[in-house]
Design a protein around this motif. Sequence first.
Motif, PDB file in Angstrom:
ATOM      1  N   ARG A  36      18.573  56.424  37.115  1.00  0.00           N
ATOM      2  CA  ARG A  36      18.855  55.635  38.549  1.00  0.00           C
ATOM      3  C   ARG A  36      19.656  54.463  38.133  1.00  0.00           C
ATOM      4  N   LEU A  37      18.374  54.094  36.587  1.00  0.00           N
ATOM      5  CA  LEU A  37      18.341  52.166  36.811  1.00  0.00           C
ATOM      6  C   LEU A  37      19.552  52.642  36.201  1.00  0.00           C
ATOM      7  N   LYS A  38      20.294  53.327  35.225  1.00  0.00           N
ATOM      8  CA  LYS A  38      21.662  53.356  34.623  1.00  0.00           C
ATOM      9  C   LYS A  38      22.682  52.662  35.536  1.00  0.00           C
ATOM     10  N   SER A  39      22.469  53.512  37.352  1.00  0.00           N
ATOM     11  CA  SER A  39      23.662  53.469  37.818  1.00  0.00           C
ATOM     12  C   SER A  39      23.415  52.172  38.128  1.00  0.00           C
ATOM     13  N   GLU A  40      22.806  51.995  38.871  1.00  0.00           N
ATOM     14  CA  GLU A  40      21.819  50.843  39.795  1.00  0.00           C
ATOM     15  C   GLU A  40      22.777  49.590  38.030  1.00  0.00           C
ATOM     16  N   LEU A  41      22.039  49.448  37.252  1.00  0.00           N
ATOM     17  CA  LEU A  41      22.868  48.912  36.302  1.00  0.00           C
ATOM     18  C   LEU A  41      24.229  48.727  36.624  1.00  0.00           C
ATOM     19  N   VAL A  42      24.751  49.929  36.556  1.00  0.00           N
ATOM     20  CA  VAL A  42      26.672  49.714  36.492  1.00  0.00           C
ATOM     21  C   VAL A  42      26.495  48.896  37.818  1.00  0.00           C
ATOM     22  N   SER A  43      26.137  49.306  39.033  1.00  0.00           N
ATOM     23  CA  SER A  43      26.094  48.220  40.154  1.00  0.00           C
ATOM     24  C   SER A  43      26.108  46.955  40.143  1.00  0.00           C
ATOM     25  N   ILE A  44      24.688  46.770  39.221  1.00  0.00           N
ATOM     26  CA  ILE A  44      24.770  45.481  39.211  1.00  0.00           C
ATOM     27  C   ILE A  44      26.002  44.327  38.723  1.00  0.00           C
ATOM     28  N   VAL A  45      26.157  45.408  37.271  1.00  0.00           N
ATOM     29  CA  VAL A  45      26.629  45.429  36.222  1.00  0.00           C
ATOM     30  C   VAL A  45      28.422  44.662  37.072  1.00  0.00           C
ATOM     31  N   SER A  46      28.592  45.752  38.431  1.00  0.00           N
ATOM     32  CA  SER A  46      30.228  45.959  38.811  1.00  0.00           C
ATOM     33  C   SER A  46      29.847  44.631  39.620  1.00  0.00           C
ATOM     34  N   HIS A  47      28.830  44.504  40.310  1.00  0.00           N
ATOM     35  CA  HIS A  47      28.976  43.158  41.295  1.00  0.00           C
ATOM     36  C   HIS A  47      29.072  41.853  40.544  1.00  0.00           C
ATOM     37  N   GLU A  48      27.961  41.802  39.456  1.00  0.00           N
ATOM     38  CA  GLU A  48      28.222  40.253  38.871  1.00  0.00           C
ATOM     39  C   GLU A  48      29.221  40.350  38.107  1.00  0.00           C
ATOM     40  N   LEU A  49      30.115  40.775  37.774  1.00  0.00           N
ATOM     41  CA  LEU A  49      30.775  40.981  37.145  1.00  0.00           C
ATOM     42  C   LEU A  49      32.488  40.560  37.955  1.00  0.00           C
ATOM     43  N   ARG A  50      31.963  41.329  38.785  1.00  0.00           N
ATOM     44  CA  ARG A  50      33.178  41.289  39.531  1.00  0.00           C
ATOM     45  C   ARG A  50      33.585  39.765  40.837  1.00  0.00           C
ATOM     46  N   THR A  51      32.438  39.110  40.758  1.00  0.00           N
ATOM     47  CA  THR A  51      32.268  37.874  41.435  1.00  0.00           C
ATOM     48  C   THR A  51      32.457  36.363  40.747  1.00  0.00           C
ATOM     49  N   PRO A  52      32.093  36.631  39.120  1.00  0.00           N
ATOM     50  CA  PRO A  52      32.511  35.807  38.800  1.00  0.00           C
ATOM     51  C   PRO A  52      34.412  35.607  38.767  1.00  0.00           C
ATOM     52  N   LEU A  53      34.675  37.125  38.466  1.00  0.00           N
ATOM     53  CA  LEU A  53      36.303  37.391  37.677  1.00  0.00           C
ATOM     54  C   LEU A  53      36.848  36.680  38.948  1.00  0.00           C
ATOM     55  N   THR A  54      36.491  37.142  40.656  1.00  0.00           N
ATOM     56  CA  THR A  54      37.566  37.137  41.294  1.00  0.00           C
ATOM     57  C   THR A  54      37.821  35.420  41.729  1.00  0.00           C
ATOM     58  N   THR A  55      36.270  34.530  41.250  1.00  0.00           N
ATOM     59  CA  THR A  55      36.819  33.350  41.560  1.00  0.00           C
ATOM     60  C   THR A  55      37.993  32.004  40.639  1.00  0.00           C
ATOM     61  N   ILE A  56      37.568  33.495  39.125  1.00  0.00           N
ATOM     62  CA  ILE A  56      38.092  32.906  37.809  1.00  0.00           C
ATOM     63  C   ILE A  56      39.983  33.427  37.734  1.00  0.00           C
ATOM     64  N   LEU A  57      39.710  34.620  38.301  1.00  0.00           N
ATOM     65  CA  LEU A  57      41.406  35.527  38.591  1.00  0.00           C
ATOM     66  C   LEU A  57      41.650  34.631  39.587  1.00  0.00           C
ATOM     67  N   GLY A  58      41.267  33.962  41.204  1.00  0.00           N
ATOM     68  CA  GLY A  58      41.777  33.563  42.191  1.00  0.00           C
ATOM     69  C   GLY A  58      42.132  31.944  41.466  1.00  0.00           C
ATOM     70  N   PHE A  59      41.227  31.001  41.215  1.00  0.00           N
ATOM     71  CA  PHE A  59      41.867  29.962  41.066  1.00  0.00           C
ATOM     72  C   PHE A  59      43.208  29.679  39.707  1.00  0.00           C
ATOM     73  N   THR A  60      43.083  30.505  38.862  1.00  0.00           N
ATOM     74  CA  THR A  60      43.611  30.825  37.828  1.00  0.00           C
ATOM     75  C   THR A  60      45.391  30.946  38.570  1.00  0.00           C
ATOM     76  N   ASN A  61      45.004  31.724  39.808  1.00  0.00           N
ATOM     77  CA  ASN A  61      46.681  32.208  39.861  1.00  0.00           C
ATOM     78  C   ASN A  61      46.664  30.946  41.310  1.00  0.00           C
ATOM     79  N   VAL A  62      46.246  30.107  41.725  1.00  0.00           N
ATOM     80  CA  VAL A  62      46.012  28.949  42.776  1.00  0.00           C
ATOM     81  C   VAL A  62      47.092  28.184  41.153  1.00  0.00           C
TER      82      VAL A  62
END
Lengths: 529, 155
Positions: A295-321
């Motif tokens: 459960r912790l592992k899948s929670e970890l995957v979720s957290i990692v996924s979320h914590e990675l995706r959010t900054p990546l969104t802005t980095i990729l988005g603004f780089t694109n801009v």
Amino acid sequence: MTNVHQIELDHAVTVSHPRLRALHVDSLKSRVIGASAVLALAVAGVFAVLLVAVADLRHATARETRSKDIVATTLTLQKLVLDLETSGRGFAISGNPRLLEPWRAARVALPGRITKLQRLMAEERDRRASVANLVDLIRSYQNDYSIPLIRIARDNPSAARTFLATAEDQRRTEEIRNAFDTFLSTENALATHDTASARRTASRALAVGVAGLVVCGAFALLFGIYLARSIAQPVREVADGATRLAAGDLGTRLRVAGPKEVSELTAAFNVMASSLGQNQAVLATQNEQLRESDRLKSELVSIVSHELRTPLTTILGFTNVLLSRDVDEQSRSHYLGIIDAQARRLSDLVRDFLDVKRIQEGGLELRRELIDMTALLREQARFLFMETESHRLKLDLRDDRLPVVGDKDRLTQVVANLLSNAVKYSPAGGLVEVYGSGRKGVVRVEVRDEGVGIPDELQPRIFTKFFRGDAPERGIPGSGLGLTLAREIVEAHGGQIGFTSAEDEGSTFWIELPAAETLHGDPHADERR
Amino acid sequence: MQPDNEAVSPYCPGGAAGNLSRKGVLGSGRSRERTQTKTILICDDEPSVRELLRIVLGAEYEIDEASDGSEALDLVRELEPDLVVLDVMMPGRSGLDVLAEMRADPALAGIPVIVITAWDHVQPDVLAAGADRFFLKPFEAEELKAAVAELLEEA
């Protein structure tokens, strides 16, 4: 954990067996042998009684036969004496020698018969006298009367005739007849008695035989019941227990009782059942741990996924801009600032994950250098509040120097984490107070905020890896690793970390580190001078 | 920043942009009717993401911003935007709550909703709750623009 259980089990087995042996000396084997011996003795006893009865019967039958023989012999003797009497008298009266034939025959036969009677009566001591009396009477009659009578009859038949009339003949004849009558009636009575006795003995022997048969049957039945109770019954119970155990009832225990083999079997069964139960409990615990870790592992995957995706969104988005549009210099610098901050966020996240992994593997290596916590706190506070203008800062440092020995980067990480938490978990405009002091060889740092605080029920788990309380609901970013790492680092320095908090009133996190000895041997020597 | 220019101007940086734009909409219904500019409500708790969405969509549409679920619901009722771009994980009420409440309200049920989230496992829930499109962060700006245009054309 498994090893501990195994040891306990082994211990239980070795302890229980000698005690069981002491308790149940009577083994199943000895019981069966004993019961068989008892059965054999009973059968032998019954046979002995039967033999005695049969011997009695034979004895009684022999007595009966002899009694009858005695009576028959006596009757023959009586007839011979009668022959002697009548034939003698007939010859004396008639003088006809032919009439003397029975007399002669009787004389020849008499000694044999008498001998036979005497022989038959030899064992009857109390009857010897009456036999002797009878024999004496017969011999006396024959020798003293009958033979002289016949002589007289031959020589002087008329004299014999008168002689016949004499009272002597009548008296002797009468005497013999009476003696025979008495003897016969006694013998007859004895024969009757012997016959009755023989019959009684026979029916008693029959009764003994039947009783012996019944007793033997009863013993055999008891033996069977005993064997069934001491073997079949316990085996049945073990079989039932095994069936229940097989059906999954691991609480099944058998009563440890009965003969040695059976009680050993039930004791071994109980040990087996309890070891099965313990193993299952161990497995269930491990399963639970695995599930929790999963459960912790899948929670970890979720957290990692979320914590990675959010900054990546802005980095990729603004780089694109930046790549696809013409933007003025001001905007360009603003966007790059955003990209930089988000990339740092990613970098910190990766660092935290690696640190946690390193700590889990026991590999947190600390440098040991002299650090001034006062300077470190000033520096970190300045850094943080350069980036954040939304909060107010109050720095309360009582000592010019707070020397500790440790890893500067790691302690910086701890302080930065406490400061950024204070900002993240308190509303804009909130006051963050940083306090540092050295007392009694301990350097204490406190970071106080006016933030959301930590609800009582969440407080015990606040240092748990990936635990973020209600931060996700509040939209506060983070990996849930900061405080876990802070505690590991502070404890690795020989210090302590803790907090006081109330919901909606804010939190105070504190750390205490051992103060370093300065060159003067006293951390506060400077202060005092 | 002038409200009249906003509909056609590129994104203007600055923390006050959201507030200005909202005031612009509230105060300039006239300009909205005149320009026929469609309005989009952006709802995300990450300021940098809101800023990015404003850059991507702000050139063609009028943008309003909300930073949590409650604010989003208030603004949806108040402004009745032509489309809502919704994050899921937000402080207070989540994007799923907002979506469910919108779909339950006949006045708001027809407004197209695009959900953009970093939680990949919520897609089935999001679509079941009545979202028109689902985007996983990081998203492609062009795809998002195309989806917005398509939904607004349908509406």
